[in-house]
Design a protein around this motif. Structure first.
Motif, mmCIF file in Angstrom:
data_model
loop_
_atom_site.group_PDB
_atom_site.id
_atom_site.type_symbol
_atom_site.label_atom_id
_atom_site.label_comp_id
_atom_site.label_asym_id
_atom_site.label_seq_id
_atom_site.Cartn_x
_atom_site.Cartn_y
_atom_site.Cartn_z
ATOM 1 N N ASN A 241 0.831 -1.210 0.000
ATOM 2 C CA ASN A 241 0.000 0.000 0.000
ATOM 3 C C ASN A 241 0.861 1.254 0.000
ATOM 4 O O ASN A 241 0.595 2.199 -0.757
ATOM 5 N N LYS A 244 2.137 1.688 -3.451
ATOM 6 C CA LYS A 244 1.066 2.025 -4.408
ATOM 7 C C LYS A 244 0.630 3.471 -4.281
ATOM 8 O O LYS A 244 0.391 4.160 -5.259
ATOM 9 N N TYR A 245 0.509 3.936 -3.019
ATOM 10 C CA TYR A 245 -0.063 5.261 -2.808
ATOM 11 C C TYR A 245 1.005 6.339 -2.564
ATOM 12 O O TYR A 245 0.732 7.381 -1.985
ATOM 13 N N ASP A 269 4.903 6.348 5.182
ATOM 14 C CA ASP A 269 5.159 6.740 3.784
ATOM 15 C C ASP A 269 4.930 8.233 3.573
ATOM 16 O O ASP A 269 4.428 8.925 4.466
ATOM 17 N N ARG A 288 -12.551 1.194 -0.296
ATOM 18 C CA ARG A 288 -11.461 1.913 -0.957
ATOM 19 C C ARG A 288 -11.727 3.405 -0.803
ATOM 20 O O ARG A 288 -12.821 3.873 -1.107
ATOM 21 N N ALA A 289 -10.713 4.100 -0.304
ATOM 22 C CA ALA A 289 -10.902 5.538 -0.101
ATOM 23 C C ALA A 289 -10.975 6.235 -1.463
ATOM 24 O O ALA A 289 -10.492 5.698 -2.463
ATOM 25 N N GLY A 302 -9.725 -3.380 -1.989
ATOM 26 C CA GLY A 302 -10.026 -2.948 -0.617
ATOM 27 C C GLY A 302 -10.043 -4.114 0.347
ATOM 28 O O GLY A 302 -10.799 -4.097 1.328
ATOM 29 N N LEU A 305 -6.168 -4.315 3.776
ATOM 30 C CA LEU A 305 -6.130 -3.907 5.176
ATOM 31 C C LEU A 305 -7.036 -4.760 6.064
ATOM 32 O O LEU A 305 -6.770 -4.920 7.247
HETATM 33 P P1 ADP Z 1 -6.520 -1.688 -1.676
HETATM 34 O O1 ADP Z 1 -6.309 -2.993 -2.299
HETATM 35 O O2 ADP Z 1 -7.549 -0.866 -2.338
HETATM 36 O O3 ADP Z 1 -5.248 -0.953 -1.458
HETATM 37 P P2 ADP Z 1 -6.610 -1.945 1.196
HETATM 38 O O4 ADP Z 1 -7.580 -2.659 2.066
HETATM 39 O O5 ADP Z 1 -5.198 -2.366 1.274
HETATM 40 O O6 ADP Z 1 -7.170 -2.034 -0.261
HETATM 41 O O7 ADP Z 1 -6.703 -0.426 1.575
HETATM 42 C C1 ADP Z 1 -7.962 0.195 1.705
HETATM 43 C C2 ADP Z 1 -7.881 1.643 1.309
HETATM 44 O O8 ADP Z 1 -7.096 2.354 2.256
HETATM 45 C C3 ADP Z 1 -7.191 1.867 -0.004
HETATM 46 O O9 ADP Z 1 -8.111 1.756 -1.070
HETATM 47 C C4 ADP Z 1 -6.648 3.269 0.138
HETATM 48 O O10 ADP Z 1 -7.654 4.192 -0.157
HETATM 49 C C5 ADP Z 1 -6.357 3.387 1.608
HETATM 50 N N1 ADP Z 1 -4.923 3.194 1.912
HETATM 51 C C6 ADP Z 1 -4.358 2.101 2.434
HETATM 52 N N2 ADP Z 1 -3.033 2.283 2.623
HETATM 53 C C7 ADP Z 1 -2.772 3.530 2.216
HETATM 54 C C8 ADP Z 1 -1.583 4.331 2.175
HETATM 55 N N3 ADP Z 1 -0.399 3.863 2.594
HETATM 56 N N4 ADP Z 1 -1.684 5.589 1.700
HETATM 57 C C9 ADP Z 1 -2.866 6.062 1.289
HETATM 58 N N5 ADP Z 1 -4.009 5.380 1.295
HETATM 59 C C10 ADP Z 1 -3.977 4.113 1.753
#
Ligand code: ADP
Length: 337
Positions: A241, A244-245, A269, A288-289, A302, A305
């Motif tokens: 994550n 990715k972000y 991060d 998913r945010a 999503g 986590l």
């Molecule tokens: P996904 O596969 O969409 O990443 P996760 O369950 O891992 O699903 O995460 C849920 C949501 O939390 C993500 O869609 C994202 O919006 C947010 N998120 C998780 N980790 C981060 C991060 N390190 N920085 C920003 N947003 C994050």
């Protein structure tokens, strides 16, 4: 279904309690009747002996029987009525408490079934969208009589991308069910935290390299008692994550310290961050945010986590996130090792 099962269980509770109670009442009745008869016989014997020994008594003066047989019969009937009344009270109390207890017994099962149903409907909902798009793309191609080979290649390569995403989804669903087992317990073994970090970093090596991200470590190496593979899974999810972000060429810090019997792990991060009102939902399944959804092609379904949370819960720990939009996110994990 839950109501019928609850009523059935109550009936079983009631049946067992009433069977015990009736057997107990029958024994009490037998003992008391025998005692009355024995008492009556002993008294009669004593009086008759007194009468025979007493010379002044003649046959005409023989005393009347001390106990009227009608009285004994009435006493026995009274015992039966009293016992029946007690059994009725037991029936009512046992029925009520049986219904209450069966509700308590079935509650975790009901919650598990509800959770499973929710899980199945969420998963099928997530599967439907990519499957429909795969189907539509292929149908459109087939319907078009002038379709070329190049178009076919384009559709196939697009579909392969979609199939890869579906593969990730099915892997994550499997992983989630594996960590979600009702009596899920982890196999704890002694392991160095540096080994876990090394293996997790290895697994995300290609995406780290692709984005030229630097992963820094601030760790005090220590031996912990935990499930090695689930901890690697947990760190891979958090690192994946974070990568990715985060923008290209940014930094990610892994910090670890052990205090008493607790392990404190952080993944920090400098990425896009998560809005305050979304922070409380990110551990929900399939959540998913907004910022992640806007970044088309980035992220998954999503599920990451929610898997991470399950792993931490299996280690009786806590996971939380702090974040500032466009500044970065910190995931903190604490659990007993
Ligand atoms: P996904 O596969 O969409 O990443 P996760 O369950 O891992 O699903 O995460 C849920 C949501 O939390 C993500 O869609 C994202 O919006 C947010 N998120 C998780 N980790 C981060 C991060 N390190 N920085 C920003 N947003 C994050």
């Amino acid at each position: 279904m839950f109501k019928t099962a609850r009523i059935k269980l109550t009936v079983w509770y009631l049946l067992i309690i009433m069977l015990v109670s009736l057997m107990f009442s029958l024994t009490i009745y037998k003992v008391l009747s025998n005692e009355i008869e024995r008492f009556e016989r002993a008294q009669r014997f004593r009086i008759e002996k007194q009468w025979q020994e007493n010379q002044f008594f003649d046959e005409a003066n023989r005393p009347p029987p001390l106990f009227n047989p009608e009285l004994i019969k009435e006493s026995k009937q009274r015992i039966i009525i009293d016992l029946a009344f007690i059994n009725l009270i037991i029936f009512i109390v046992a029925g009520g408490s049986g219904y209450f207890l069966s509700g308590k017994t079935l509650k975790p099962i009901k919650e598990m079934v509800d959770e499973q149903n929710r899980f199945i409907s969420d998963a099928s909902h997530e599967l439907r969208t990519p499957l429909t798009s795969l189907k539509t793309a292929m149908e459109v191609y087939l319907r078009n009589n002038n379709s070329t080979l190049d178009e076919a290649k384009e559709i196939i390569s697009e579909n392969i991308g979609e199939v890869n995403r579906l593969q990730v989804l099915s892997d994550q669903l499997l992983q989630l069910t594996q960590y979600q087992k009702p009596n899920g317990q982890v196999k704890r073994e002694k392991i160095l935290i540096s080994t876990i970090i090394k293996e997790a970093k290895q697994k995300v090596k290609s995406i780290t390299k692709a984005k030229q991200i630097i992963i820094k470590e601030n760790i005090t190496d220590c031996e912990i008692q935990a499930d090695k593979y689930s901890l690697i899974d947990l760190l891979v999810i958090l690192l994946d994550n974070a990568i990715k972000y985060s923008p290209k060429k940014s930094q990610i810090i892994i910090s670890v310290r052990k205090e008493d019997s607790y392990l404190y792990l952080k993944v920090i991060d400098q990425g896009i961050g998560i809005a305050k009102d979304e922070l409380s939902h990110i551990f929900d399944r399939f959540y998913r945010a907004d910022n992640a959804r806007q970044k088309n092609g980035v992220g998954g379904y999503g599920l990451g986590l929610s898997i991470a949370k399950k792993i931490v819960e299996l280690h009786h720990g806590l996971i939380e996130a702090e974040s500032k939009v466009n500044k970065g996110t910190t995931f903190s994990v604490k659990f007993q090792v």
